[in-house]
Design an enzyme around this catalytic site. Structure first.
Site, short mmCIF file in Angstrom:
data_model
loop_
_atom_site.label_atom_id
_atom_site.label_comp_id
_atom_site.label_asym_id
_atom_site.label_seq_id
_atom_site.Cartn_x
_atom_site.Cartn_y
_atom_site.Cartn_z
N CYS A 104 0.85 -1.20 0.00
CA CYS A 104 0.00 0.00 0.00
C CYS A 104 0.88 1.25 0.00
O CYS A 104 0.67 2.18 -0.80
CB CYS A 104 -0.92 -0.03 1.22
SG CYS A 104 -2.12 1.32 1.26
N CYS A 105 1.90 1.28 0.89
CA CYS A 105 2.83 2.41 0.90
C CYS A 105 3.54 2.52 -0.45
O CYS A 105 3.80 3.63 -0.94
CB CYS A 105 3.89 2.25 2.00
SG CYS A 105 3.29 2.58 3.67
N CYS A 186 -0.89 8.67 7.09
CA CYS A 186 -2.25 8.42 6.61
C CYS A 186 -3.18 8.12 7.79
O CYS A 186 -2.75 7.55 8.81
CB CYS A 186 -2.25 7.22 5.67
SG CYS A 186 -1.33 7.50 4.16
N CYS A 189 -3.31 4.65 9.49
CA CYS A 189 -2.02 4.16 10.01
C CYS A 189 -1.41 5.10 11.04
O CYS A 189 -0.21 5.03 11.33
CB CYS A 189 -1.05 3.97 8.85
SG CYS A 189 -1.66 2.77 7.65
N CYS A 214 8.26 3.61 5.50
CA CYS A 214 7.35 3.39 4.37
C CYS A 214 8.09 3.24 3.05
O CYS A 214 7.46 3.11 2.01
CB CYS A 214 6.34 4.52 4.29
SG CYS A 214 7.11 6.13 4.20
S1 SF4 Z 1 0.63 4.75 5.55
FE1 SF4 Z 1 -1.06 3.25 5.54
S2 SF4 Z 1 -2.68 4.03 4.20
FE2 SF4 Z 1 -0.79 5.26 3.87
S3 SF4 Z 1 0.15 4.34 2.12
FE3 SF4 Z 1 1.09 3.35 3.91
S4 SF4 Z 1 -0.20 1.55 4.40
FE4 SF4 Z 1 -1.32 2.82 2.91
#
Ligand code: SF4
Length: 224
Positions: A104-105, A186, A189, A214
């Protein structure tokens, strides 16, 4: 403060038209943006809008425009990648495994950052050594894995230095900081921290400390 300003001035001189501050809109990054704007440095300012930011974070974009008269570049993930990922793994995939969280990151942050930095020879961050063990060796001037200069003008600042600067110069900041969010990413998170907890304890709190980055910050120090 003078040393941080000097790093920015030297960077702007060395990388005319190809230097950018990547801001998360957190307290440190607001200090850096304030230094850039206050001293009219020719440094672009850009942010990664992951599509998952808090409303309080996004509210800083018009606040910065109103205060400094600068427009922040907004870089977003590729829509098709997000749609595919969410369809395949669901909205809460980040909690299912470290691999899915990093994926996701990867699509919401790392890939857009690559586009943001394309054609640029230097970037500026608000990273500080004190923020985590993994940042303990941070230098003010580094080179990233693509060979770009990476400037961390606040590398040796303490949290108190940051807030002293914000108060002294009346810098706009994310109101979540006043609700015990020292580090803001985010919405899914990030959580508030309790008294005595580490300042990054609210980021990916369900993971081991060692996994908590990340993928945006891979670098090596300039030794020459
Ligand atoms: S911080 Fe969380 S929501 Fe944002 S990109 Fe990374 S996993 Fe995805």
């Amino acid at each position: 403060m003078l040393q941080a300003l000097r790093v920015l001035q030297d960077g702007a001189r060395a990388h005319p038209g190809t230097i950018v501050q990547t801001t998360s809109l957190g307290a440190e990054d607001m200090v850096v943006t304030d230094l850039i704007a206050r001293h009219r440095l020719p440094v672009a300012v850009a942010t990664l809008d992951t599509g998952m930011l808090h409303a309080e974070t996004l509210a800083l974009l018009p606040a910065i425009r109103a205060r400094y008269g600068i427009e922040i570049e907004r870089w977003t993930p590729r829509e098709e990648s997000v749609v595919h990922f969410v369809r395949t793994h669901g909205e809460r995939a980040m909690y299912a495994s470290i691999e899915l969280r990093k994926a996701c990151c990867g699509l919401r942050k790392v890939e857009p950052l690559g586009r943001l930095l394309s054609g640029r020879s230097a970037w500026v961050t608000g990273l500080r050594r004190e923020q985590s063990g993994q940042r303990g060796t941070l230098e003010q001037v580094q080179v990233d894995d693509a060979g770009r200069a990476k400037l961390n003008p606040l590398a040796d600042w303490t949290q108190a230095d940051v807030w002293h600067y914000i108060e002294r110069h009346d810098v706009p900041y994310n109101e979540l900081h006043d609700r015990y969010y020292p580090s803001i990413g985010c919405a899914p998170c990030t959580r508030a921290v309790a008294v005595g907890e580490d300042i990054r304890a609210g980021r990916w709190w369900w993971e081991d400390e060692a996994a908590k980055e990340c993928g945006l910050h891979v670098e090596r120090a300039i030794t020459a």
